[in-house]
Scaffold this active site. Structure first.
Site, PDB file in Angstrom:
ATOM      1  N   GLY A   1       0.818  -1.208   0.000  1.00 48.33           N
ATOM      2  CA  GLY A   1       0.000   0.000   0.000  1.00 48.33           C
ATOM      3  C   GLY A   1       0.848   1.253   0.000  1.00 48.33           C
TER       4      GLY A   1
ATOM      5  N   TYR B   1      -6.939   8.114   0.967  1.00 50.90           N
ATOM      6  CA  TYR B   1      -6.370   6.992   1.725  1.00 50.90           C
ATOM      7  C   TYR B   1      -7.460   6.346   2.588  1.00 50.90           C
ATOM      8  CZ  TYR B   1      -3.251   4.438   4.926  1.00 50.90           C
ATOM      9  OH  TYR B   1      -2.637   3.454   5.672  1.00 50.90           O
TER      10      TYR B   1
HETATM   11  P1  NAD Z   1       6.136   0.307   3.623  1.00 43.92           P
HETATM   12  O1  NAD Z   1       6.260   1.471   2.705  1.00 43.92           O
HETATM   13  O2  NAD Z   1       7.367  -0.248   4.228  1.00 43.92           O
HETATM   14  O3  NAD Z   1       5.364  -0.895   2.916  1.00 43.92           O
HETATM   15  C1  NAD Z   1       4.563  -0.775   1.775  1.00 43.92           C
HETATM   16  C2  NAD Z   1       5.064  -1.809   0.791  1.00 43.92           C
HETATM   17  O4  NAD Z   1       4.156  -1.866  -0.314  1.00 43.92           O
HETATM   18  C3  NAD Z   1       6.444  -1.443   0.241  1.00 43.92           C
HETATM   19  O5  NAD Z   1       7.281  -2.582   0.283  1.00 43.92           O
HETATM   20  C4  NAD Z   1       6.156  -1.041  -1.189  1.00 43.92           C
HETATM   21  O6  NAD Z   1       7.220  -1.263  -2.070  1.00 43.92           O
HETATM   22  C5  NAD Z   1       4.942  -1.915  -1.496  1.00 43.92           C
HETATM   23  N1  NAD Z   1       4.185  -1.427  -2.642  1.00 43.92           N
HETATM   24  C6  NAD Z   1       3.719  -0.174  -2.838  1.00 43.92           C
HETATM   25  N2  NAD Z   1       3.100  -0.102  -4.025  1.00 43.92           N
HETATM   26  C7  NAD Z   1       3.160  -1.343  -4.564  1.00 43.92           C
HETATM   27  C8  NAD Z   1       2.702  -1.903  -5.790  1.00 43.92           C
HETATM   28  N3  NAD Z   1       2.056  -1.179  -6.701  1.00 43.92           N
HETATM   29  N4  NAD Z   1       2.941  -3.227  -6.017  1.00 43.92           N
HETATM   30  C9  NAD Z   1       3.603  -3.968  -5.101  1.00 43.92           C
HETATM   31  N5  NAD Z   1       4.065  -3.496  -3.945  1.00 43.92           N
HETATM   32  C10 NAD Z   1       3.846  -2.182  -3.690  1.00 43.92           C
HETATM   33  O7  NAD Z   1       5.132   0.752   4.765  1.00 43.92           O
HETATM   34  P2  NAD Z   1       4.277  -0.119   5.805  1.00 43.92           P
HETATM   35  O8  NAD Z   1       3.950   0.816   6.891  1.00 43.92           O
HETATM   36  O9  NAD Z   1       4.953  -1.394   6.115  1.00 43.92           O
HETATM   37  O10 NAD Z   1       2.913  -0.376   4.996  1.00 43.92           O
HETATM   38  C11 NAD Z   1       2.340  -1.662   4.824  1.00 43.92           C
HETATM   39  C12 NAD Z   1       0.816  -1.536   4.854  1.00 43.92           C
HETATM   40  O11 NAD Z   1       0.428  -1.133   6.156  1.00 43.92           O
HETATM   41  C13 NAD Z   1       0.242  -0.497   3.887  1.00 43.92           C
HETATM   42  O12 NAD Z   1      -0.911  -1.019   3.260  1.00 43.92           O
HETATM   43  C14 NAD Z   1      -0.131   0.646   4.797  1.00 43.92           C
HETATM   44  O13 NAD Z   1      -1.208   1.420   4.296  1.00 43.92           O
HETATM   45  C15 NAD Z   1      -0.518  -0.104   6.047  1.00 43.92           C
HETATM   46  N6  NAD Z   1      -0.491   0.712   7.268  1.00 43.92           N
HETATM   47  C16 NAD Z   1       0.669   1.322   7.658  1.00 43.92           C
HETATM   48  C17 NAD Z   1       0.663   2.107   8.806  1.00 43.92           C
HETATM   49  C18 NAD Z   1       1.893   2.832   9.292  1.00 43.92           C
HETATM   50  O14 NAD Z   1       1.762   3.754  10.110  1.00 43.92           O
HETATM   51  N7  NAD Z   1       3.089   2.463   8.887  1.00 43.92           N
HETATM   52  C19 NAD Z   1      -0.515   2.240   9.560  1.00 43.92           C
HETATM   53  C20 NAD Z   1      -1.671   1.598   9.111  1.00 43.92           C
HETATM   54  C21 NAD Z   1      -1.639   0.830   7.967  1.00 43.92           C
END
Ligand code: NAD
Length: 251
Positions: free
Chosen positions: A86, A149
């Site tokens: 995401g 979002y």
């Molecule tokens: P992150 O940026 O480390 O992880 C996101 C991953 O998704 C990355 O590895 C990125 O390369 C990959 N990605 C993005 N677009 C892509 C695509 N088109 N195809 C394939 N892969 C793709 O950040 P994170 O915090 O680990 O996020 C993981 C999930 O957790 C996300 O869906 C995010 O919305 C959700 N989330 C994160 C938080 C936070 O505060 N970090 C809170 C709530 C939810």
């Protein structure tokens, strides 16, 4: 606990996805980690046994279909599917153009749909499956300044809730995990962008995010991974169609 299982984690090369992939692999699962950046995935796979890199863009129908077919050919049906990939960025509605809105939906919502759809036939055949969508607290309440979002993360929960009804009695469960701000690249990048947009310091921007977490600290990726592990392991098979908030309190 998960010996013989094939799991797929999208966005599995970094952050929450990598923590979940490592937790599943530590329990014996073979874990395909999918994402766009081959170098990041290869480095993650080299550092942890039982992780297998797959270059795949979750927003692209044929990339997902071909990528998951190749992973299934190599390691068998995917019976644990973690739709985690995401992007997260706040932008006021009046500054949101259609292309930006669609990009948010394409990665966060279409990506979960395409990933889950490609894994489902193998689960049906196996008579067992675990589907998890990594939504957000923005999936259960409105996040100020982030309408696109928030809509995409609410959409993931709608998808999970509907599918969980379709899967009743099949051995397949579908749940959503809703983390609050978690210590990953997304938070680092958002700190910078909130500071810039609001004209405040990075520390003040981080404080703003911390105030949204009910226990006043960032969530660790490993805390999200432990919830995912429980939902994929034995003992949680009656948990279906739920949204589990990992947020320090009620979102
Ligand atoms: P992150 O940026 O480390 O992880 C996101 C991953 O998704 C990355 O590895 C990125 O390369 C990959 N990605 C993005 N677009 C892509 C695509 N088109 N195809 C394939 N892969 C793709 O950040 P994170 O915090 O680990 O996020 C993981 C999930 O957790 C996300 O869906 C995010 O919305 C959700 N989330 C994160 C938080 C936070 O505060 N970090 C809170 C709530 C939810």
């Amino acid at each position: 606990m998960l010996q013989g299982r094939h799991a797929l984690v999208t966005g599995g090369g970094t952050g929450i996805g990598l923590a979940i992939a490592q937790a599943l692999a530590a329990q014996g699962a073979q874990v395909t980690i999918a994402g766009r950046r081959a170098d990041v995935l290869q480095a993650a796979a080299a550092a942890t046994p039982n992780l297998y890199p797959l270059t795949m863009d979750v927003a692209d129908d044929s990339s997902v279909a071909d990528g998951i077919a190749a992973a299934i050919a190599a390691r068998g049906p995917v019976t644990i599917c973690i739709a985690n990939a995401g992007i997260a960025e706040g932008r006021a509605l009046t500054k949101t153009d259609l292309a930006w809105w669609r990009r948010m939906m394409a990665i966060n919502l279409d990506g979960a749909f395409l990933t889950i759809r490609a894994c489902l036939p193998g689960m049906r055949e196996a008579g067992w499956g675990r589907i998890l969508a990594i939504s957000s607290i923005a999936g259960v309440r409105g996040l100020k300044g982030a309408p696109a979002y928030t809509a995409s993360k609410h959409g993931m929960i709608g998808l999970i809730r509907s599918l969980s009804e379709d899967m009743l009695g099949t051995g397949i469960t579908c749940n959503a995990i809703c983390p609050a701000y978690t210590e990953t690249d997304i938070v680092t990048n958002n700190t910078t962008s909130i500071a810039r947009r609001a004209g405040i310091s990075q520390d003040q921007a981080l404080d703003l995010m911390l105030s949204a977490n009910r226990h006043g600290r960032l969530v660790a990726p490993s805390e999200v991974a432990q919830a995912a592990l429980w939902l994929c392991g034995p003992g949680s098979s009656s948990v279906n169609g739920q949204t589990i908030e990992i947020a320090g309190g009620q979102a």
